[in-house]
Design an enzyme around this catalytic site. Structure first.
Site, PDB file in Angstrom:
ATOM      1  N   HIS A 141       6.405  -4.541   4.937  1.00  0.00           N
ATOM      2  CA  HIS A 141       7.568  -4.169   4.045  1.00  0.00           C
ATOM      3  C   HIS A 141       8.891  -5.058   4.127  1.00  0.00           C
ATOM      4  O   HIS A 141       9.747  -4.444   4.695  1.00  0.00           O
ATOM      5  CB  HIS A 141       7.813  -2.606   4.261  1.00  0.00           C
ATOM      6  CG  HIS A 141       6.721  -1.534   4.164  1.00  0.00           C
ATOM      7  ND1 HIS A 141       6.638  -0.361   4.871  1.00  0.00           N
ATOM      8  CD2 HIS A 141       5.711  -1.716   3.497  1.00  0.00           C
ATOM      9  CE1 HIS A 141       5.782   0.101   4.487  1.00  0.00           C
ATOM     10  NE2 HIS A 141       5.000  -0.453   3.885  1.00  0.00           N
ATOM     11  N   HIS A 210       7.671  -1.453  -2.839  1.00  0.00           N
ATOM     12  CA  HIS A 210       6.722  -0.960  -1.706  1.00  0.00           C
ATOM     13  C   HIS A 210       6.894  -1.999  -0.537  1.00  0.00           C
ATOM     14  O   HIS A 210       7.143  -1.866   0.427  1.00  0.00           O
ATOM     15  CB  HIS A 210       5.424  -0.471  -1.962  1.00  0.00           C
ATOM     16  CG  HIS A 210       4.819  -0.026  -0.926  1.00  0.00           C
ATOM     17  ND1 HIS A 210       3.979   1.361  -1.019  1.00  0.00           N
ATOM     18  CD2 HIS A 210       4.291  -0.457   0.404  1.00  0.00           C
ATOM     19  CE1 HIS A 210       3.274   1.254   0.386  1.00  0.00           C
ATOM     20  NE2 HIS A 210       3.614   0.344   1.077  1.00  0.00           N
TER      21      HIS A 210
HETATM   22  O1  2HA Z   1       0.520   2.588   6.637  1.00  0.00           O
HETATM   23  O2  2HA Z   1       2.504   0.841   4.716  1.00  0.00           O
HETATM   24  O3  2HA Z   1       1.311   1.600   2.542  1.00  0.00           O
HETATM   25  C1  2HA Z   1       1.869   2.578   6.076  1.00  0.00           C
HETATM   26  C2  2HA Z   1       1.864   1.775   4.764  1.00  0.00           C
HETATM   27  C3  2HA Z   1       1.285   2.434   3.696  1.00  0.00           C
HETATM   28 ZN    ZN Z   2       3.067  -0.033   2.884  1.00  0.00          ZN
END
Ligand code: 2HA
Ligand code: ZN
Length: 270
Positions: A141, A210
């Site tokens: 992320h 995301h």
């Molecule tokens: O496992 O990043 O997309 C945690 C994540 C889910």
């Molecule tokens: Zn994730």
């Protein structure tokens, strides 16, 4: 039998995961990584006949029958992996057409593989068809790539061109560009299938609002791909609200193609 924690792929995965955490890409339990292992390597460290548990996967992947993966665990924090690898990581072998994962090592507190296991396994299938050397799928992320999906057009060609324009290295590192999925519910077979479809044409797939998926032949290459795209996104977030006076032109990108022996994704440069 050699000590499993000395396996090259294990040492590199733990170092890489720690580095990802230190880059701020993996808050809390964010992110997941899978590494395809050679059977002959696994046999140096584990008895492949000793199955600890069988875990249903919830999908089919006949292409991966008998294949071994080192995978991060669900709900686990990247910051903890270096201190307790056996709890936070696992080695599984897929059987039963991919419907079952046989646990050979790890998830020692009764856990299992990442919730994004479908996206990982389906991406491995897709990338191996394009590049038989592919071994790694990585998800995380990174803040600037995520931020960019709030303010930039999600059209893949436009998104890729913007990143290429942000640092000279970008087109050299990911000439295949960045594919983009709209926001989708994570952890499902659907997002796994959509990610794998996008992996057919690029090694980077952005999950809007995301994070990002990367694929490559080893952990360094895959980390480097995400690192470079994230650097591009960081520059973009620094300049997006300012008047653009200069840029890297398509003509200059053609010079980079020539100099570095790469070919930009067809139709992406003028
Ligand atoms: O496992 O990043 O997309 C945690 C994540 C889910
Ligand atoms: Zn994730």
């Amino acid at each position: 039998m050699k000590p499993i924690l000395e396996m090259k792929e294990m040492v590199e995965l733990i170092r890489t995961i720690t580095n990802m955490y230190n880059h701020g890409w993996d808050e809390r339990n964010g992110g997941n990584v899978s590494v395809l292992l050679e059977e002959k390597t696994v046999k140096e460290y584990l008895d492949p006949a000793k199955v600890l548990r069988e875990i249903p996967t919830g999908f089919e992947a006949p292409e991966l029958e008998g294949k071994y993966f080192l995978v991060t665990g669900t709900g686990k924090y990247f910051k903890n992996v270096q201190y307790a690898p056996e709890e936070n990581l696992g080695i599984v072998r897929l059987t039963d057409g991919g419907k079952t994962a046989e646990l050979l090592w790890g998830y020692s507190d009764g856990g299992k593989f990442t919730s994004e296991f479908p996206a990982h396994m389906m991406s491995h299938v897709a990338r191996l068809k394009v590049d038989p050397q592919n071994r790694v799928v990585m998800h995380c992320h990174p803040a600037n790539l995520l931020a960019m999906t709030y303010v930039h057009d999600l059209d893949e060609k436009q998104f890729t061109r913007t990143l290429w324009q942000m640092c000279t290295e970008c087109i050299v590192v990911f000439p295949d560009g960045v594919n983009v999925l709209p926001w989708m519910l994570c952890g499902t077979n659907e997002i796994g299938e959509a990610t794998a479809e996008k992996m057919k044409t690029a090694r980077l797939v952005v999950w809007s609002q995301h994070g990002i998926y990367g694929a490559g032949k080893d952990l360094d290459e895959t980390f480097g791909l995400i690192e470079t795209a994230e650097k591009g996104a960081e520059i973009y977030m620094k300049i997006a609200h300012l008047p653009r006076v200069n840029t890297i032109t398509d003509e200059q990108m053609h010079l980079l193609e020539k100099r570095f022996g790469v070919k930009a994704r067809a139709g992406y440069l003028n």
